[in-house]
Design a protein around this motif. Structure first.
Motif: not given
Length: 415
Positions: A1-3, A5, A9-10, A13, A20, A22, A24-25, A33
């Motif tokens: 979880f990356h908050g 962003i 940005e995602a 990453l 891969s 992630l 994010r909110e 989410y």
């Protein structure tokens, strides 16, 4: 979880490796989410939900890792084999090596004689000349045999829709419609609750309505679809209907308030469990249940518990229309048309039940049950309004009563 962003940005990453991911909110909608997943050199974003399990579509997963793994498999298959998937249902193996071959009835079963009814003989009721004229009119030359299409072959009364439910298969599984692999970690396809047929979800739309239920999948008698039950047991009618009516007619026709008087609810539930557990071997004799109202209660409960009422939702408006008509001949004509809308197994069961209730009225002096009284009892039991509000359903009750009353009084004409 990356908050909280941004998409950009995602994407940065995740650009380091295929597969891969992630979480994010959302910046635009805080409290929601997104699952960001790298596939095919681009980042894909899916709204992520949780209700005890994680999901982005229909499938629900215990962990995000399983959700992503299943998603990558699905994305890969749909990307690399999109054209092939689109053609899967065009040349099915269903008729050749699949379900119909495995479940086709042996030749000797197809020519089995029909089960004889013990009560097909009718007692004279002293009809007046008007009734006699109606019986001989061209309108009523068609009998229930024509309406229900029962000609002695079980296959005629056994057409049924396949009841598919999303299913998770353990180990490799192949579709029994197109013979192709069923991919994914969970919920790879659908399985028929009645016959066990396993197919892709997209293939399920192509499967003909020729389900042949297998007893190992039909776990109960009550609350089971009527057509499914008779097909699974190779009978014309549900055994609970035949057995209860035989028991009632053998010792209960003179019982005051027959069908109107309620039996002890706990014992009625016992009868239900006996049928669910033992089927046609259930013991409902006088030695087990001395009070005949327990047997009548069990029969009424069977009809109330049907997922599709005996008088089906599709046929319901036509039956109600007949009750709202004032002309007697027109009433019978509409009823005759309404009977044609019933599935064959439903029509045959209704015929048998109405013949029984007609015999009940022949003992009216003793049991005090007229066709009108039986209509009051059986109207809401055999008919349920489809998707009507409470007020409209309440208004229909009087018409439901009239429908059953007319079916009983004209049983010898309509059937």
């Amino acid at each position: 979880f990356h908050g909280m962003i941004s998409r950009e940005e995602a994407d940065q990453l995740l650009s380091v490796a295929e597969g891969s991911y992630l979480i994010r909110e959302s910046q635009r909608q805080p409290g929601t989410y997104t699952l960001a997943l790298r596939f095919g050199s681009q980042t894909r974003n899916f709204r992520l939900y949780y209700d005890g399990k994680h999901f982005v579509g229909e499938k629900r997963f215990e962990s995000i890792h399983d959700l992503v793994t299943d998603g990558l498999i699905t994305l890969y298959i749909e990307t690399k084999a999109a054209e092939y998937i689109a053609k899967m249902t065009i040349n099915p193996i269903y008729e050749h090596i699949g379900y119909t071959t495995l479940n086709r009835e042996p030749a000797h079963k197809k020519h089995m004689p029909t089960l004889r009814d013990e009560h097909d003989g009718k007692e004279s009721t002293g009809e007046d000349e008007v009734a006699e004229k109606r019986r001989n009119s061209a309108l009523f030359r068609h009998t229930a045999t024509d309406v229900c299409e029962i000609v002695g072959s079980f296959s005629i009364i056994s057409l049924s829709v396949t009841v598919f439910q999303v299913h998770t298969f353990r180990g490799p599984h192949w579709c029994e419609y197109c013979a192709n692999f069923m991919w994914g970690l969970i919920a790879q396809g659908v399985k028929c609750a009645d016959c066990g047929l396993n197919v892709h979800k997209q293939c399920s739309k192509m499967v003909p309505n020729d389900c042949k239920p297998d007893l190992k999948h039909v776990k109960k008698v009550y609350s089971c679809d009527l057509t499914t039950l008779v097909k699974a047991h190779f009978t014309k009618r549900p055994m609970v209907v035949d057995m209860c009516i035989r028991e009632i007619e053998s010792r209960g026709l003179n019982s005051e308030g027959l069908y109107r008087v309620s039996g002890f609810s706990d014992l009625i539930e016992d009868v239900k469990m006996a049928f669910d557990r033992d089927g046609e071997k259930a013991d409902i004799s006088v030695n087990m249940y001395e009070d005949i109202n327990i047997i009548t209660g069990a029969l009424k409960l069977y009809f109330r518990d049907l997922p599709i009422p005996l008088i089906t939702y599709d046929a319901y408006p036509k039956f109600i229309e007949s009750a709202k008509t004032t002309d007697p001949d027109e009433q019978l004509e509409i009823l005759h048309e309404a009977l044609k809308l019933l599935p064959p197994a439903h029509c045959e069961t209704l015929r048998y039940l109405m013949a029984h209730l007609k015999r009940v009225t022949l003992h009216e002096k003793e049991n005090l049950m007229s066709a009108e009284n039986l209509g009051i009892v059986f109207g809401p039991t055999l008919m349920r309004a489809p998707e009507l509000d409470a007020m409209a359903a309440l208004n229909d009750i009087r018409y439901q009563r009239l429908v059953v009353e007319m079916l009983i009084k004209n049983e010898d004409i309509l059937f």
